[in-house]
Write a protein that holds these residues in place. Structure first.
Motif, PDB file in Angstrom:
ATOM      1  N   VAL A 138      30.356  44.713  47.148  1.00 50.26           N
ATOM      2  CA  VAL A 138      29.498  45.008  45.940  1.00 50.26           C
ATOM      3  C   VAL A 138      28.545  46.292  46.205  1.00 50.26           C
ATOM      4  CG1 VAL A 138      27.761  43.330  45.992  1.00 50.26           C
ATOM      5  CG2 VAL A 138      28.677  44.083  43.782  1.00 50.26           C
ATOM      6  N   GLN A 139      28.652  47.122  45.073  1.00 51.32           N
ATOM      7  CA  GLN A 139      27.759  48.122  45.005  1.00 51.32           C
ATOM      8  C   GLN A 139      27.060  47.994  43.819  1.00 51.32           C
ATOM      9  OE1 GLN A 139      27.789  50.934  47.315  1.00 51.32           O
ATOM     10  NE2 GLN A 139      29.017  49.413  48.299  1.00 51.32           N
ATOM     11  N   THR A 140      25.601  48.458  43.568  1.00 54.28           N
ATOM     12  CA  THR A 140      24.675  48.192  42.678  1.00 54.28           C
ATOM     13  C   THR A 140      25.248  48.999  41.390  1.00 54.28           C
ATOM     14  OG1 THR A 140      22.934  48.618  44.056  1.00 54.28           O
ATOM     15  CG2 THR A 140      22.373  48.902  41.705  1.00 54.28           C
ATOM     16  N   GLY A 141      25.343  48.367  40.280  1.00 51.25           N
ATOM     17  CA  GLY A 141      26.125  48.786  39.128  1.00 51.25           C
ATOM     18  C   GLY A 141      27.459  48.307  38.895  1.00 51.25           C
ATOM     19  N   ASP A 142      28.132  47.681  39.649  1.00 47.30           N
ATOM     20  CA  ASP A 142      29.445  47.187  39.597  1.00 47.30           C
ATOM     21  C   ASP A 142      29.577  46.185  38.597  1.00 47.30           C
ATOM     22  OD1 ASP A 142      30.519  48.904  41.453  1.00 47.30           O
ATOM     23  OD2 ASP A 142      30.758  47.247  43.191  1.00 47.30           O
ATOM     24  N   ILE A 143      30.712  45.936  38.030  1.00 44.12           N
ATOM     25  CA  ILE A 143      31.006  44.959  36.838  1.00 44.12           C
ATOM     26  C   ILE A 143      31.903  43.640  37.632  1.00 44.12           C
ATOM     27  CG2 ILE A 143      32.014  44.570  34.836  1.00 44.12           C
ATOM     28  CD1 ILE A 143      31.157  47.610  34.180  1.00 44.12           C
ATOM     29  N   GLY A 172      30.720  50.809  35.265  1.00 46.91           N
ATOM     30  CA  GLY A 172      30.701  50.624  36.700  1.00 46.91           C
ATOM     31  C   GLY A 172      32.265  50.254  37.087  1.00 46.91           C
ATOM     32  N   ASN A 173      32.385  49.962  38.445  1.00 43.87           N
ATOM     33  CA  ASN A 173      33.747  49.670  38.798  1.00 43.87           C
ATOM     34  C   ASN A 173      33.962  48.194  39.153  1.00 43.87           C
ATOM     35  OD1 ASN A 173      34.769  52.427  39.631  1.00 43.87           O
ATOM     36  ND2 ASN A 173      33.351  52.306  41.205  1.00 43.87           N
ATOM     37  N   THR A 174      34.886  47.563  38.770  1.00 48.65           N
ATOM     38  CA  THR A 174      35.113  46.047  38.747  1.00 48.65           C
ATOM     39  C   THR A 174      35.540  45.546  39.785  1.00 48.65           C
ATOM     40  OG1 THR A 174      37.449  46.492  37.923  1.00 48.65           O
ATOM     41  CG2 THR A 174      35.811  46.419  36.237  1.00 48.65           C
ATOM     42  N   HIS A 175      35.089  44.102  39.935  1.00 47.93           N
ATOM     43  CA  HIS A 175      35.484  43.172  40.959  1.00 47.93           C
ATOM     44  C   HIS A 175      35.906  42.135  40.019  1.00 47.93           C
ATOM     45  CE1 HIS A 175      33.255  44.768  44.416  1.00 47.93           C
ATOM     46  NE2 HIS A 175      32.404  45.272  43.353  1.00 47.93           N
ATOM     47  N   VAL A 176      37.456  41.918  39.964  1.00 46.48           N
ATOM     48  CA  VAL A 176      38.225  41.085  39.161  1.00 46.48           C
ATOM     49  C   VAL A 176      38.504  39.666  40.021  1.00 46.48           C
ATOM     50  CG1 VAL A 176      40.021  40.878  37.681  1.00 46.48           C
ATOM     51  CG2 VAL A 176      38.641  42.960  37.772  1.00 46.48           C
ATOM     52  N   TYR A 177      38.152  38.476  39.381  1.00 41.86           N
ATOM     53  CA  TYR A 177      38.661  37.183  39.770  1.00 41.86           C
ATOM     54  C   TYR A 177      39.408  36.535  38.647  1.00 41.86           C
ATOM     55  CZ  TYR A 177      35.693  38.556  43.649  1.00 41.86           C
ATOM     56  OH  TYR A 177      35.066  39.394  44.756  1.00 41.86           O
ATOM     57  N   ALA A 178      40.603  36.776  38.628  1.00 37.59           N
ATOM     58  CA  ALA A 178      41.262  36.055  37.456  1.00 37.59           C
ATOM     59  C   ALA A 178      41.860  34.644  37.652  1.00 37.59           C
ATOM     60  CB  ALA A 178      42.926  36.895  37.463  1.00 37.59           C
ATOM     61  N   PRO A 210      41.107  45.120  39.227  1.00 32.99           N
ATOM     62  CA  PRO A 210      40.337  45.313  40.293  1.00 32.99           C
ATOM     63  C   PRO A 210      40.297  46.942  40.294  1.00 32.99           C
ATOM     64  CG  PRO A 210      41.436  43.717  40.987  1.00 32.99           C
ATOM     65  CD  PRO A 210      42.195  44.020  39.839  1.00 32.99           C
ATOM     66  N   GLU A 211      38.840  47.490  40.596  1.00 36.97           N
ATOM     67  CA  GLU A 211      38.658  48.916  40.916  1.00 36.97           C
ATOM     68  C   GLU A 211      38.745  49.844  39.561  1.00 36.97           C
ATOM     69  OE1 GLU A 211      37.369  50.022  43.723  1.00 36.97           O
ATOM     70  OE2 GLU A 211      37.674  47.871  44.497  1.00 36.97           O
ATOM     71  N   ASP A 212      39.038  49.068  38.394  1.00 40.18           N
ATOM     72  CA  ASP A 212      39.075  49.841  37.049  1.00 40.18           C
ATOM     73  C   ASP A 212      37.555  50.320  36.795  1.00 40.18           C
ATOM     74  OD1 ASP A 212      41.699  49.288  36.686  1.00 40.18           O
ATOM     75  OD2 ASP A 212      41.548  48.249  34.958  1.00 40.18           O
ATOM     76  N   LYS A 213      37.364  51.491  36.314  1.00 40.90           N
ATOM     77  CA  LYS A 213      35.972  51.937  35.787  1.00 40.90           C
ATOM     78  C   LYS A 213      36.004  51.535  34.310  1.00 40.90           C
ATOM     79  CE  LYS A 213      32.936  55.683  35.941  1.00 40.90           C
ATOM     80  NZ  LYS A 213      32.409  56.238  36.971  1.00 40.90           N
ATOM     81  N   ILE A 214      34.984  50.811  33.962  1.00 39.34           N
ATOM     82  CA  ILE A 214      34.659  50.133  32.619  1.00 39.34           C
ATOM     83  C   ILE A 214      33.385  50.545  32.124  1.00 39.34           C
ATOM     84  CG2 ILE A 214      34.191  47.810  31.705  1.00 39.34           C
ATOM     85  CD1 ILE A 214      36.969  48.054  32.445  1.00 39.34           C
ATOM     86  N   GLU A 215      33.216  50.651  31.168  1.00 41.09           N
ATOM     87  CA  GLU A 215      32.141  50.944  30.037  1.00 41.09           C
ATOM     88  C   GLU A 215      32.069  49.699  29.066  1.00 41.09           C
ATOM     89  OE1 GLU A 215      29.957  54.565  28.245  1.00 41.09           O
ATOM     90  OE2 GLU A 215      31.127  53.681  26.559  1.00 41.09           O
ATOM     91  N   ALA A 216      31.043  49.056  29.278  1.00 42.41           N
ATOM     92  CA  ALA A 216      30.736  47.810  28.393  1.00 42.41           C
ATOM     93  C   ALA A 216      29.509  48.083  27.300  1.00 42.41           C
ATOM     94  CB  ALA A 216      30.522  46.402  29.126  1.00 42.41           C
TER      95      ALA A 216
END
Length: 166
Positions: free
Chosen positions: A50-55, A5-11, A113-119
């Motif tokens: 936020v969208q379903t599946g976001d990270i 999913g796409n990221t929401h980052v809080y550093a 933010p907005e990076d596409k990630i696979e975990a």
């Protein structure tokens, strides 16, 4: 178990459970209320964006503070598929496992933010598709993977016939 999913980052270090879901919203069993107010003190636009599946990606000691289970439930209810943090408060980590909210500790990463990630929880790896980078995380024990697959601890115990409500 893989999540993409796409990221929401809080550093930010030490995001506590009151910032995840303010206490005034925790006196209900209606998880849609949690979803509507999750992280509102940190990011008032989060619930709308936020969208379903976001990270969700955070820094150190994510989920510190009180032991309220509503914090990981609120994040899960908002549609977040997995939380990546440099480290978690232990009680939050365990509550997340119990409610079936996948989490992984990744001490060193370059996620923005907005990076596409696979975990990949079973391998303990996070692939930043946007940047073409792979980060090492904590590999989850098989029993925790089974709890996540079941949707939480109670579902896992019912499936394995070890749950006997009183």
């Amino acid at each position: 178990m893989k999540y993409e999913g796409n990221t929401h980052v809080y550093a930010i270090d030490n995001i506590d459970t009151d910032r995840i879901i303010p206490g005034k919203y925790t006196k209900t069993l209606d998880t849609s209320i949690f979803a509507n107010h999750v992280l509102e003190d940190l990011d008032p636009e989060f619930a709308q964006n936020v969208q379903t599946g976001d990270i969700l990606v955070a820094d150190n000691n994510f989920g510190c503070g009180s032991s309220r289970e509503q914090a990981p439930i609120a994040i899960k209810s908002a549609g977040i598929s997995i939380i990546i943090a440099r480290s978690f408060a232990r009680i939050f980590f365990r509550n997340a496992v119990n409610v079936g909210m996948p989490v992984i500790e990744v001490p060193r990463h370059n996620i923005e933010p907005e990076d596409k990630i696979e975990a990949d929880l079973s391998q303990g790896k996070v692939h930043n598709i946007t940047k073409g980078e792979v980060y090492e995380g904590t590999k989850m024990p098989v029993v925790m993977l089974s709890i996540f697959n079941a949707g939480g601890l109670i579902s896992y115990l019912k499936k394995h016939k070890t749950y006997a409500p009183s």
